[in-house]
Design an enzyme around this catalytic site. Structure first.
Site, mmCIF file in Angstrom:
data_model
loop_
_atom_site.group_PDB
_atom_site.id
_atom_site.type_symbol
_atom_site.label_atom_id
_atom_site.label_comp_id
_atom_site.label_asym_id
_atom_site.label_seq_id
_atom_site.Cartn_x
_atom_site.Cartn_y
_atom_site.Cartn_z
ATOM 1 N N GLN A 54 0.849 -1.199 0.000
ATOM 2 C CA GLN A 54 0.000 0.000 0.000
ATOM 3 C C GLN A 54 0.879 1.242 0.000
ATOM 4 O O GLN A 54 1.513 1.550 1.012
ATOM 5 C CB GLN A 54 -0.878 -0.028 1.259
ATOM 6 N N GLU A 75 -9.794 -2.219 6.313
ATOM 7 C CA GLU A 75 -8.625 -2.448 7.157
ATOM 8 C C GLU A 75 -9.059 -2.671 8.602
ATOM 9 O O GLU A 75 -8.384 -3.351 9.368
ATOM 10 C CB GLU A 75 -7.701 -1.217 7.047
ATOM 11 N N SER A 84 4.625 -1.084 4.090
ATOM 12 C CA SER A 84 4.843 -2.387 4.723
ATOM 13 C C SER A 84 5.076 -3.472 3.680
ATOM 14 O O SER A 84 4.322 -3.563 2.697
ATOM 15 C CB SER A 84 3.633 -2.783 5.570
ATOM 16 N N GLU A 136 -4.847 10.045 17.866
ATOM 17 C CA GLU A 136 -5.331 11.426 18.006
ATOM 18 C C GLU A 136 -6.298 11.771 16.862
ATOM 19 O O GLU A 136 -7.362 12.367 17.081
ATOM 20 C CB GLU A 136 -4.149 12.416 17.993
#
Ligand SMILES: Cc1cc2nc3c(=O)[nH]c(=O)nc-3n(C[C@H](O)[C@H](O)[C@H](O)COP(=O)(O)OP(=O)(O)OC[C@H]3O[C@@H](n4cnc5c(N)ncnc54)[C@H](O)[C@@H]3O)c2cc1C
Length: 374
Positions: free
Chosen positions: A123, A242, A158, A358
């Protein structure tokens, strides 16, 4: 005849098959290379036996059935330690959205290669200056006849060193086009001239992600996913996947680590204390929430910002579990080279990847609770 689309019957049949077909990883090598080899081996075996095809549309080489069947396969495979959650997660992160946006012929050609372990994908969203603020990305794609020429840099990609293809976001619109309409997604072959992949070492001492450079990489126009300007929409559609089936298998993995922690604490003659109870409660809360999410996805509902809750619960449960391991297994994290140390360090990333804690809290405040801007 058993209805394999019925989740209970499906799980039982899969468990019986796994009992007859030993896919346990070979012992002694816990490297990333070994994880990847095992990942491809497991996918090949599951695909050939049909299991990896359930829950995927027939148009993309699947055997159909509800999404929940995919979640069950992930839970059984990752929860039993047959495959590692990292490489396995890429299937659920990338494939549903690729199928939704790719030309049907492209999905029909490529998806079986991924599900059968012939290849892996990565990705390519984040960039050195664009993570939470993804819409600011600067990798550019310029049309030249039947190709698009891509230049720029991705980071934190990744498993890119193992990947054959990349789902990549690039800027195609000029300064006059609003950010969210200026981004386009491409399905890029990583062996194209001009692509350079450089692994990056993480603090848990594994080359899990990479920087990927694109220097005038020519991508055929028919490798665009969706239309020009659809990239932002694609990215927003990908996140809920995801956080649904993909999380379900990670939760199964975390439960297996909780069980391992209980066993180790007992061997060390320590009491199972309230901290352990709190870790279990955090895991169980996460699993209950995720179960409801799987069912909403399975019922065909569109998932959206509500999955930010799943993301926060996942990060806090994972970090609490490994904090508990640190507290109850003295030195296992600080002094010894144990899997607890590696996993404790990796658990810190849970509040960063796939959307930081956050930013998820901002989304919940603004979009679910209507509390106004931050
Ligand atoms: C293990 C791992 C795997 C990853 N894999 C991939 C991958 O395969 N592909 C990919 O594209 N990316 C991947 N990423 C990157 C990931 O998506 C980004 O790290 C993430 O989006 C955060 O972006 P950033 O790192 O640039 O941090 P920043 O966005 O720069 O954030 C830095 C800090 O500022 C805070 N912050 C930012 N904006 C706000 C705001 N508006 N309000 C309050 N706080 C804010 C953040 O919460 C964070 O604490 C991976 C990351 C990790 C850790």
């Amino acid at each position: 005849m058993t209805d394999l689309f019925e989740p209970g019957a499906f799980r039982t049949a899969l468990q019986n098959w796994l009992a007859d077909n030993d896919l346990t990883p070979p012992p002694g090598d816990d490297s990333l290379d070994a994880h990847q080899t095992q990942h491809l081996r497991v996918l090949k075996a599951l695909y050939n036996a049909g299991w990896m095809r359930y829950g995927w549309p027939e148009s993309a080489g699947g055997l159909g059935g509800p999404d929940i069947l995919r979640a069950i396969v992930g839970e059984e495979i990752v929860g039993r330690g047959i495959d590692h959650p990292g490489p396995y997660s890429m299937l659920d992160v990338l494939t549903p959205t690729m199928i939704d946006y790719a030309r049907p012929e492209l999905a029909a050609e490529m998806v079986p290669k991924l599900l059968s372990g012939q290849e892996s994908w990565c990705q390519g969203f984040s960039e050195p200056g664009s993570g939470s603020d993804l819409a600011s990305l600067t990798t550019r794609a310029v049309q030249q006849g039947d190709t698009w020429v891509i230049s720029g840099q991705k980071v934190w990609t990744s498993f890119a060193q193992y990947a054959t293809r990349c789902i990549l976001l690039a800027r195609t619109g000029g300064p006059d086009v609003p950010n969210h309409q200026a981004i386009t997604a491409f399905f890029v072959d990583l062996d194209s001239p001009g692509v350079t992949v450089r692994p990056l070492r993480t603090m848990h001492d594994v080359d899990e992600f990479c920087e990927v450079y694109f220097d005038d990489v020519a991508v055929p126009a028919d490798r665009m996913l969706g239309e020009p300007g659809d990239g932002w929409k694609l990215a927003m559609d990908l996140l809920p996947y995801e956080r649904s089936t993909c999380f379900w298998q990670r939760i199964a993995y975390l439960y297996s680590r909780f069980d391992a922690l209980v066993a180790e604490v007992k061997i060390q003659g320590q009491a199972i204390d309230s901290e352990m109870g709190e870790a279990y409660l955090a895991l169980h809360t996460l699993r209950c929430r995720s179960r409801a999410t799987q069912h909403r996805l399975g019922n065909g509902q569109k998932l959206g910002p509500d999955t930010s809750i799943d993301k926060i619960l996942l990060a806090s449960a994972e970090q609490r579990l490994y904090d508990t391991a640190r507290d109850l297994l003295p030195g296992a994290v600080e002094l010894d080279d144990t899997p607890w140390r590696t996993e404790y360090l990796y658990s810190r990333a849970a509040s960063i990847y796939g959307g930081t804690a956050e930013v998820q809290r901002n989304i919940i405040a603004r979009r679910l609770l209507d509390l106004g801007r931050e």
